[in-house]
Design a protein around this motif. Structure first.
Motif, PDB file in Angstrom:
ATOM      1  N   SER A  14       1.010   2.452 -10.034  1.00  0.00           N
ATOM      2  CA  SER A  14       1.269   1.729  -8.791  1.00  0.00           C
ATOM      3  C   SER A  14       1.968   0.399  -9.069  1.00  0.00           C
ATOM      4  O   SER A  14       2.887  -0.001  -8.349  1.00  0.00           O
ATOM      5  N   GLN A  15       1.548  -0.264 -10.134  1.00  0.00           N
ATOM      6  CA  GLN A  15       2.170  -1.536 -10.516  1.00  0.00           C
ATOM      7  C   GLN A  15       3.624  -1.314 -10.939  1.00  0.00           C
ATOM      8  O   GLN A  15       4.521  -2.092 -10.572  1.00  0.00           O
ATOM      9  N   ASP A  17       5.599   1.137  -9.991  1.00  0.00           N
ATOM     10  CA  ASP A  17       6.387   1.466  -8.800  1.00  0.00           C
ATOM     11  C   ASP A  17       6.727   0.212  -8.003  1.00  0.00           C
ATOM     12  O   ASP A  17       7.848   0.062  -7.492  1.00  0.00           O
ATOM     13  N   GLN A  18       5.768  -0.711  -7.906  1.00  0.00           N
ATOM     14  CA  GLN A  18       5.993  -1.964  -7.180  1.00  0.00           C
ATOM     15  C   GLN A  18       7.079  -2.794  -7.871  1.00  0.00           C
ATOM     16  O   GLN A  18       7.974  -3.345  -7.215  1.00  0.00           O
ATOM     17  N   ILE A  19       7.026  -2.867  -9.189  1.00  0.00           N
ATOM     18  CA  ILE A  19       8.028  -3.638  -9.932  1.00  0.00           C
ATOM     19  C   ILE A  19       9.398  -2.992  -9.801  1.00  0.00           C
ATOM     20  O   ILE A  19      10.409  -3.682  -9.644  1.00  0.00           O
ATOM     21  N   ARG A  20       9.448  -1.660  -9.850  1.00  0.00           N
ATOM     22  CA  ARG A  20      10.730  -0.978  -9.705  1.00  0.00           C
ATOM     23  C   ARG A  20      11.376  -1.284  -8.358  1.00  0.00           C
ATOM     24  O   ARG A  20      12.583  -1.548  -8.277  1.00  0.00           O
ATOM     25  N   ARG A  21      10.581  -1.270  -7.300  1.00  0.00           N
ATOM     26  CA  ARG A  21      11.126  -1.577  -5.962  1.00  0.00           C
ATOM     27  C   ARG A  21      11.646  -3.011  -5.922  1.00  0.00           C
ATOM     28  O   ARG A  21      12.702  -3.286  -5.342  1.00  0.00           O
ATOM     29  N   ARG A  22      10.896  -3.919  -6.550  1.00  0.00           N
ATOM     30  CA  ARG A  22      11.308  -5.327  -6.534  1.00  0.00           C
ATOM     31  C   ARG A  22      12.618  -5.521  -7.298  1.00  0.00           C
ATOM     32  O   ARG A  22      13.475  -6.318  -6.891  1.00  0.00           O
ATOM     33  N   MET A 152       3.908  -8.652 -12.891  1.00  0.00           N
ATOM     34  CA  MET A 152       4.687  -8.996 -11.704  1.00  0.00           C
ATOM     35  C   MET A 152       5.033 -10.487 -11.690  1.00  0.00           C
ATOM     36  O   MET A 152       6.110 -10.878 -11.227  1.00  0.00           O
ATOM     37  N   GLU A 156       8.875 -11.787 -11.364  1.00  0.00           N
ATOM     38  CA  GLU A 156       9.341 -12.742 -10.352  1.00  0.00           C
ATOM     39  C   GLU A 156       9.941 -13.981 -11.002  1.00  0.00           C
ATOM     40  O   GLU A 156      10.946 -14.521 -10.535  1.00  0.00           O
TER      41      GLU A 156
END
Length: 366
Positions: A14-15, A17-22, A152, A156
């Protein structure tokens, strides 16, 4: 599980996937995001996204064609600037490379390829040093460092590099104009296609106890000591109208058009080191005469003489050659030193220099 382990848990996936979207939101290509399969690879990609040049990604062959130059010329430009040019058909370059390659090619037609490539080598070296220093400052001072930070958070932080780079480039552009005014002089004699010979003074200040210093300090303490020395050397040189040519390990090389400001700078820097809680002592030398300036550096017998004098000087003193001693005003005290044989120079006159009025002759190394 470490950040570098392949994804195997639901939370970690899940982490990821979140980083990939960002990263896609920040401008990364979907194919390069999908190719990164671990958190470490994604964090490295975030650093690349934050630091990559502007424009559309292109292969070098296309950049050269758009710039109107042979591919061999483009490869030569990149190598001179310290950038590896591997597969010319790989999409590793950007449309923003077209303009600077066109400008460099035009400059070569005006000034000659040899001079322009020499300038590119110096610019590439300067940019490498500047970017390394800036990157370290950024990573160390923008939140937790290394494994202490959540992935993350690092992503950022890395994505946010771009506006800071833009700010740095604005600063560098303005500072370059001021330094260009200071360096643009008509008192030199052309030597080759990109060098000049001019009468000037050159000096070194050396930390005499550097071996002991390196053995006693490490990490934060050594970094702080080096930073102190470099900072003060730059500030002292600037305040006296001299210039830091370069630092060579535990030694700084200075130059100025006149001997007096350089002697004042060397004396002040040696005094600072003597009073410093860590350094203990230093020594220096200033010599004068015809110096070859090439790519921002200084060469020739005058430079060699300054280096030999520095090595032979006693701790805490600044020594000069006869040409420097002859032009110093009454606010300096110049005392002859006992003649010794300097490696590569033979027996030549040398003098101890100080500010203020003191009496008595000095005795150099026996």
């Amino acid at each position: 599980m470490s950040a570098g382990d392949p994804c195997s848990t639901g939370d970690e996936q899940s982490q990821i996937d979140q980083i990939r979207r960002r990263l896609v939101e920040a401008g990364a290509h979907e194919w390069e995001v999908e190719r990164a399969t671990t958190l470490d690879e994604l964090m490295r990609l975030s650093g690349d996204v934050g630091n990559r040049p502007l424009g559309v990604r292109m292969d070098l062959r296309s950049v050269a064609e758009r710039a109107g130059i042979p591919i061999e010329t483009a490869v030569g430009f990149l190598r001179a600037a310290g950038l590896a040019a591997g597969d010319v058909d790989a999409p590793e370059w950007y449309s923003s490379d077209i303009e600077w390659m066109q400008a460099t090619h035009a400059a070569g037609e005006l000034f000659g390829d040899e001079a322009v490539l020499a300038l590119l080598r110096r610019a590439g070296g300067a940019m490498s040093q500047l970017s390394t220093a800036a990157s370290a400052v950024f990573r160390v001072n923008m939140g937790d460092h290394g494994d202490l930070a959540a992935p993350m958070t690092i992503v950022e932080r890395n994505i946010g590099t771009r506006p800071l780079i833009d700010l740095l480039l604005t600063v560098v552009g303005q500072l370059y104009r001021y330094h260009s005014r200071l360096s643009f002089r008509e008192d030199g004699i052309a030597a080759g296609t990109f060098s000049e010979v001019r009468r000037m003074s050159v000096g070194f200040v050396d930390l005499a106890s550097s071996t002991e210093l390196g053995a006693a300090l490490f990490g934060v303490d050594l970094a702080r000591a080096i930073s102190d020395f470099n900072t003060v050397a730059n500030d002292v040189a600037t305040s006296h109208g001299a210039r830091v040519v370069k630092t060579i390990g535990d030694e700084v090389m200075l130059c100025a058009l006149d001997a007096a400001p350089l002697c004042r700078a060397a004396l002040e820097l040696v005094a600072y080191c003597a009073a410093h809680e860590t350094f203990g002592t230093a020594r220096g030398a200033v010599t004068s005469g015809d110096v070859l300036e090439q790519e921002g550096d200084c060469y020739g017998p005058v430079v060699n003489r300054a280096a030999r004098f520095t090595a032979a000087a006693l701790d805490g003193e600044v020594v000069v050659d006869d040409e420097t001693a002859a032009v110093l005003a009454d606010d300096f005290v110049v005392a002859p030193l006992t003649s010794v044989e300097h490696r590569g120079l033979g027996v030549v006159p040398w003098f101890r220099v100080a500010t203020g009025r003191v009496s008595g002759a000095a005795a150099g190394p026996q």
